[in-house]
Design an enzyme around this catalytic site. Sequence first.
Site, short mmCIF file in Angstrom:
data_model
loop_
_atom_site.label_atom_id
_atom_site.label_comp_id
_atom_site.label_asym_id
_atom_site.label_seq_id
_atom_site.Cartn_x
_atom_site.Cartn_y
_atom_site.Cartn_z
N ARG A 228 0.86 -1.19 0.00
CA ARG A 228 0.00 0.00 0.00
C ARG A 228 0.89 1.24 0.00
O ARG A 228 1.72 1.41 0.90
CB ARG A 228 -0.91 0.00 1.24
CG ARG A 228 -1.72 1.26 1.37
CD ARG A 228 -2.70 1.22 2.55
NE ARG A 228 -3.42 2.48 2.59
CZ ARG A 228 -3.53 3.28 3.66
NH1 ARG A 228 -3.03 2.92 4.81
NH2 ARG A 228 -4.17 4.42 3.56
N HIS B 85 -3.09 10.91 1.12
CA HIS B 85 -2.64 10.62 2.48
C HIS B 85 -2.05 11.91 3.06
O HIS B 85 -0.85 12.00 3.33
CB HIS B 85 -1.63 9.47 2.47
CG HIS B 85 -1.43 8.80 3.80
ND1 HIS B 85 -1.60 7.44 3.99
CD2 HIS B 85 -1.08 9.28 5.02
CE1 HIS B 85 -1.34 7.13 5.25
NE2 HIS B 85 -1.03 8.23 5.90
N GLU C 101 -7.91 8.46 6.41
CA GLU C 101 -8.16 9.03 7.73
C GLU C 101 -8.60 10.49 7.75
O GLU C 101 -7.84 11.38 8.16
CB GLU C 101 -6.91 8.88 8.61
CG GLU C 101 -6.50 7.44 8.86
CD GLU C 101 -5.48 7.32 10.01
OE1 GLU C 101 -4.96 8.35 10.46
OE2 GLU C 101 -5.23 6.19 10.45
N ASN D 56 -7.81 1.38 9.48
CA ASN D 56 -6.54 1.49 10.18
C ASN D 56 -6.85 1.33 11.66
O ASN D 56 -7.69 2.06 12.19
CB ASN D 56 -5.91 2.86 9.96
CG ASN D 56 -5.49 3.10 8.51
OD1 ASN D 56 -5.54 2.18 7.70
ND2 ASN D 56 -5.09 4.31 8.20
N TYR E 203 -5.18 0.64 15.60
CA TYR E 203 -3.99 0.56 16.46
C TYR E 203 -4.32 0.22 17.91
O TYR E 203 -3.57 -0.46 18.59
CB TYR E 203 -3.23 1.89 16.41
CG TYR E 203 -2.55 2.15 15.09
CD1 TYR E 203 -1.24 1.73 14.87
CD2 TYR E 203 -3.21 2.79 14.04
CE1 TYR E 203 -0.60 1.96 13.66
CE2 TYR E 203 -2.59 3.03 12.82
CZ TYR E 203 -1.28 2.61 12.64
OH TYR E 203 -0.66 2.83 11.44
N GLU F 140 -3.87 -0.49 7.86
CA GLU F 140 -2.71 -0.18 8.69
C GLU F 140 -2.87 -0.85 10.05
O GLU F 140 -3.96 -0.82 10.64
CB GLU F 140 -2.57 1.33 8.99
CG GLU F 140 -2.06 2.16 7.86
CD GLU F 140 -1.98 3.65 8.22
OE1 GLU F 140 -1.79 3.98 9.41
OE2 GLU F 140 -2.12 4.46 7.30
C1 GBH Z 1 -1.95 6.67 10.95
O1 GBH Z 1 -2.43 7.69 11.73
C2 GBH Z 1 -1.50 7.30 9.68
O2 GBH Z 1 -2.31 6.92 8.59
C3 GBH Z 1 -0.05 7.08 9.38
O3 GBH Z 1 0.36 7.98 8.41
C4 GBH Z 1 0.73 7.17 10.66
O4 GBH Z 1 2.11 7.18 10.44
C5 GBH Z 1 0.34 6.02 11.52
O5 GBH Z 1 -1.05 5.94 11.69
C6 GBH Z 1 1.00 5.99 12.89
O6 GBH Z 1 0.61 7.06 13.68
O7 GBH Z 1 -6.49 8.89 21.37
O8 GBH Z 1 -8.32 10.32 20.88
O9 GBH Z 1 -6.09 11.25 21.04
C7 GBH Z 1 -2.91 7.35 12.99
C8 GBH Z 1 -3.43 8.61 13.61
C9 GBH Z 1 -3.22 9.35 15.81
C10 GBH Z 1 -5.30 8.42 15.05
C11 GBH Z 1 -3.66 9.25 17.20
C12 GBH Z 1 -5.77 8.37 16.47
C13 GBH Z 1 -5.43 9.20 18.70
C14 GBH Z 1 -6.72 9.86 19.00
N1 GBH Z 1 -3.86 8.37 14.96
N2 GBH Z 1 -5.08 9.34 17.29
S1 GBH Z 1 -6.91 10.08 20.69
#
Ligand code: GBH
Length: 513
Positions: free
Chosen positions: A124, A168, A213, A347, A349, A405
Amino acid sequence: MSASTPSESLTQHNAPGASPAPSAAAAAASGSAPASPAPSAGAGPAGTTTAPFPEGFLWGAATAAYQIEGAATEDGRGPSVWDVFSNTPGKVFEGHTGNVACDHYHRYKEDFGLLAELGAKSYRFSVSWTRVLPEGTGKVNQKGLDFYDRLVDELLRLGIVPLCTLFHWDFPQALQDRGGFLQRDVADWFADYTTIVAERLGDRVPWWVTQNEPQAFIGNALLEGHFAPGLKLPYRDYLTAAHNQMRAHGKQVDALRAAAKAAKVGYVLATQVQRPATEDPGDVEAAREAIFSVYERHPWNNAWWIEPVLEGRYPESGLKLFGKDVPDFPASDFDQIKRPLDYLGLNMYSAGTWRRGKDGKPERVASPPGYPRATLDWLQVVPSTLYWGTRFFWERYKLPIGITEHGTATRDQVFLDGKVHDPQRIDLMHRYLLGLARAVKEGVDVFGYWAWSLLDNFEWAEGYRERFGLIYVDYQTQRRIPKDSYSWYKEVIATNGRSLLGPTAVAWDNVTG
Ligand code: GBH
C-alpha cells in the site's frame, strides 16, 4: 478497579482445544519455512494447522508518500501543506522535515527488494498530489506521474499487488491558499486529480483508496491544529471542511469508476475501536453503541465520517451533540457523498473499553495504572482491537474489510550485534493478529492486512522520533536494517498465519479474557 477492570490479559495462555501447530513450530525452529507450504503440511491431531487466514489473503505493508519519499523539490514537485508546515520552526519535533525522509524516491527499487524478500503479497503506497499537479490543479507534471508508473511496474514485476491511496494528507499548498476544504470546489479538485492518476495507473492497480483518515487531515489538521496546515477553525467551519471532504470522496469514487473500470474502491478510517470490558451481551452492545456514535466534541469518532459515506446521512448522535455548529448545505449533497464501495479500509492501532452502566447507558472503562502502551501514549496495547473492530464494522456494513494499517512504535536502536531487536513489536503484532484470526474464524470477511510500516519514516508532528517500521532506517546513511519483526512477519506470511499458533500464543478465545 477490580471486577470492572477490562480483563484483557497480557499473560500467556494455551488455547483450550487448540494445541500448538507442529508444522509452524518445526519450520521456525529449523529456520527453513517453505515459501508457500502445502495446505496439509504437518497437520496435527487437533487439525490446528489449518491456516487461520483465507487462501490468497493479502499480507502486506503500507507507507505514505510524504513520510518516505523525500525529493521534495525534485522533478517539478510542488509544495504540499506538509512541506510548508514541517519547514516552519516549532511545528514538528526538533524541526524535522520530510525534505529527504527515507529518500525512497531514489531508493524504491532497493526498498521493494526488501518487500519482495519479506514475501509480501501486496503493498500500500500513496501518491503525492503535488508531484502530479504541482499547483494542485492545471498542468500535469509528467515526471511526477512517471515515478508512480515505474513504481507500479516494479511491484508487478515482483509479483506484488499494488494498493494505491490517492490522498494521504499532503494537500497542495496552492489549493490551501485558495481556501482548501472550506471551498466547495475542493470536491472537483480531488476528482480531477483522481482522474489523472487513475487514467495512468488504473490498468495495473486493482485496489484504490480515495482518502486516508479524514479524522486526521480534517480534524487534527483544521480543528486541533497539530497537523498541517495547523489551523484551529471554529467548529462550524471545521464541520464544513469535513462535509466538503466527503463530497470530494464521492466525486473521487465516480472518477475512479469512470477511469479504471475494474478498480476496487475503498475509503480508510482512523478507526476508533471500542471493545467491551467483558463478553457479556450488555457490554458488547455498549461497545457497539460507542463505536458507531459521536459521544464527545472531538474528531476521534467513526460515525461522523462513515455514516454519510455509506448511509447518506449524518449520525443522530452527532447532530444532537454539534447542534447549531452543523453547517447548512443542500440535502442533495448526500447524493454526491453516498457511494457504494467495494471494501472498507480500517486502520486500527488501539481500542477504548466500554461496559453497560447502571443507568443502562454505555460507560467508558479506564485502563488500570501501568497498562502497557507503545512509545506513543495513545497507542495502548489492546490485542482484541482487530477482533472487535472488524467484527463490529462487518456486522453493520457487510463490506469486505482490509486492515489497511496496523503496527506500533518502539524505541528501536542498532544493538551491539549490529541487529535491531524489537520484541515489543513482534509480541504486539502476534497478539493482535490472533484477534484478527478469531474474527476470520467467526466469519468476518477480511481480505488483507498491511503492516504499518514497511520502513521507519517521518511520523508527522513526531518527526523521526517514532519508529513504526519493520525495517530500521539510519537517516544519516539511509542504510536499511530489517528488524527482528521483519523476519518474524516473513514467517507469518509464508505460513499464512499458521506460525501464529505456536505454544506461546494467546488463545483466540482468550483474547479478551
Ligand atoms: C496513521 O495515523 C497514519 O495513517 C499514518 O500515516 C501514521 O504514520 C500512523 O497511523 C501511525 O501514527 O487517542 O483520541 O487522542 C494514525 C493517527 C493518531 C489516530 C492518534 C488516532 C489518537 C486519537 N492516529 N489518534 S486520541
